[in-house]
Scaffold this motif. Structure first.
Motif, PDB file in Angstrom:
ATOM      1  N   PRO A 155      50.018  45.301  39.750  1.00  0.00           N
ATOM      2  CA  PRO A 155      48.992  46.488  39.737  1.00  0.00           C
ATOM      3  C   PRO A 155      47.465  45.769  39.833  1.00  0.00           C
ATOM      4  CG  PRO A 155      50.765  46.341  38.074  1.00  0.00           C
ATOM      5  CD  PRO A 155      51.470  45.062  38.813  1.00  0.00           C
ATOM      6  N   LEU A 156      47.730  44.204  39.956  1.00  0.00           N
ATOM      7  CA  LEU A 156      46.250  43.574  39.396  1.00  0.00           C
ATOM      8  C   LEU A 156      45.818  43.444  40.599  1.00  0.00           C
ATOM      9  CD1 LEU A 156      47.958  40.919  37.343  1.00  0.00           C
ATOM     10  CD2 LEU A 156      46.294  42.900  36.572  1.00  0.00           C
ATOM     11  N   ARG A 157      44.658  43.056  41.125  1.00  0.00           N
ATOM     12  CA  ARG A 157      44.101  42.870  41.795  1.00  0.00           C
ATOM     13  C   ARG A 157      43.682  41.485  42.715  1.00  0.00           C
ATOM     14  NH1 ARG A 157      38.460  42.945  40.716  1.00  0.00           N
ATOM     15  NH2 ARG A 157      38.887  43.220  38.508  1.00  0.00           N
ATOM     16  N   VAL A 158      44.260  41.751  43.761  1.00  0.00           N
ATOM     17  CA  VAL A 158      44.082  39.917  43.979  1.00  0.00           C
ATOM     18  C   VAL A 158      43.978  40.088  45.634  1.00  0.00           C
ATOM     19  CG1 VAL A 158      46.119  38.279  44.804  1.00  0.00           C
ATOM     20  CG2 VAL A 158      46.895  40.258  43.240  1.00  0.00           C
ATOM     21  N   VAL A 159      43.169  38.826  45.324  1.00  0.00           N
ATOM     22  CA  VAL A 159      42.373  37.789  46.802  1.00  0.00           C
ATOM     23  C   VAL A 159      43.375  36.544  47.238  1.00  0.00           C
ATOM     24  CG1 VAL A 159      40.559  36.333  47.669  1.00  0.00           C
ATOM     25  CG2 VAL A 159      40.111  38.167  45.839  1.00  0.00           C
ATOM     26  N   GLU A 160      43.573  37.920  48.806  1.00  0.00           N
ATOM     27  CA  GLU A 160      44.276  37.066  49.782  1.00  0.00           C
ATOM     28  C   GLU A 160      43.862  35.276  49.703  1.00  0.00           C
ATOM     29  OE1 GLU A 160      46.875  40.451  51.865  1.00  0.00           O
ATOM     30  OE2 GLU A 160      47.693  40.062  49.849  1.00  0.00           O
ATOM     31  N   VAL A 161      44.204  34.815  50.438  1.00  0.00           N
ATOM     32  CA  VAL A 161      44.100  33.093  50.982  1.00  0.00           C
ATOM     33  C   VAL A 161      45.036  32.715  51.870  1.00  0.00           C
ATOM     34  CG1 VAL A 161      42.432  31.571  50.399  1.00  0.00           C
ATOM     35  CG2 VAL A 161      42.825  32.853  48.850  1.00  0.00           C
ATOM     36  N   PRO A 162      44.256  32.769  53.152  1.00  0.00           N
ATOM     37  CA  PRO A 162      44.744  31.739  54.554  1.00  0.00           C
ATOM     38  C   PRO A 162      44.569  30.636  54.127  1.00  0.00           C
ATOM     39  CG  PRO A 162      42.976  33.338  54.984  1.00  0.00           C
ATOM     40  CD  PRO A 162      43.484  33.863  53.740  1.00  0.00           C
TER      41      PRO A 162
END
Length: 204
Positions: free
Chosen positions: A166-173
Motif C-alpha cells: 500500500p505504500l508510495r514507492v519510488v522505483e529507481v533503475p
C-alpha cells in the motif's frame, strides 16, 4: 538528506547452500554481512537481525521473536530498536532495509536511493525487467511503523510484498557497470560471480 538508520536482515536457512549461515560466508576477505555493513557505515544505528550474534563494534544485534517468522517479523524486531541517534540526538526519519547477502552493495548505491526518496514512503531499485528489489531499499520510519501496526498479528510469516504494497514507492533503475547492488548470493555460482567481479575490480 539527514541521518538514517539501517536494518540488515541476516537470518534465513540458505537451503540452496546446504543450510549454511549465508551472510557469514567470505568473499575477498570479508563476510557478506560485513560488506553490507561497510556500505551502511554512515547509518546510525546499524541493526543486524538474525544470523550470528557476533557483530562489529557500534552494531546492534537482535532476533525476531519467535525466530523464523520471516522478513516482516525481522523488520519489526529491527525497527523496534531504531531510536534517537546518540550523535544527532534525534530519531532517524529514514531506515535502509537490506538483505545480509548483498556483497556488492555500496554507500553510493544507498545514497542514490536516499536522494530519490523525496516525499514518498520508500525507494527501491528495480531490475531491467521492472522487478522491485524489495530487500534493497530505503523507507520512512513512520510509514513502516504505521504499516506494522496495521498488520498487527499478521506480521508473522508475512511477505515483504504484503508489507509495502500500500505504500508510495519510488522505483529507481540501476545504470552502473557490472553486477547490480542488489545481487544476492543464493548459490555457489553466485559466490563465484561475486569473487570474480571483486578480483577484476581490484585488478583494474
Amino acid at each position: 538528506m539527514a541521518g538514517f538508520a539501517a536494518v540488515v536482515l541476516a537470518g534465513g536457512s540458505a537451503r540452496r547452500m546446504g543450510g549454511s549461515d549465508k551472510p557469514s560466508l567470505v568473499v575477498a576477505g570479508r563476510s557478506l554481512r560485513d560488506r553490507v555493513l561497510d556500505a551502511l557505515a554512515d547509518a546510525d544505528p546499524r541493526i543486524v537481525v538474525g544470523g550470528r550474534p557476533e557483530v562489529p563494534a557500534r552494531v546492534v544485534y537482535t532476533r525476531e521473536d519467535p525466530p523464523g517468522g520471516g522478513p516482516v517479523a525481522a523488520i519489526a524486531a529491527g525497527l523496534s530498536l531504531v531510536g534517537p541517534s546518540p550523535q544527532a540526538g534525534r530519531l532517524p526519519q529514514v531506515v535502509a532495509l537490506v538483505a545480509g547477502d548483498l556483497p556488492l552493495l555500496t554507500a553510493a548505491a544507498m545514497a542514490t536511493l536516499r536522494n530519490a526518496l523525496s516525499t514518498a514512503d520508500g525507494a527501491l531499485f528495480v531490475d531491467p525487467d521492472g522487478r522491485r528489489q524489495l530487500l534493497c531499499g530505503v523507507w520512512r520510519v513512520d510509514s513502516l511503523r504505521r504499516r506494522l501496526t496495521e498488520m498487527a498479528s499478521g506480521v508473522q510469516g508475512a511477505s515483504m510484498r504484503a508489507l509495502v504494497e500500500p505504500l508510495r514507492v519510488v522505483e529507481v533503475p540501476w545504470s552502473g557497470d557490472g553486477p547490480p547492488p542488489w545481487f544476492d548470493c543464493d548459490t555457489e555460482e553466485d559466490l563465484r560471480i561475486v569473487r570474480e567481479w571483486l578480483t577484476a575490480k581490484r585488478a583494474g
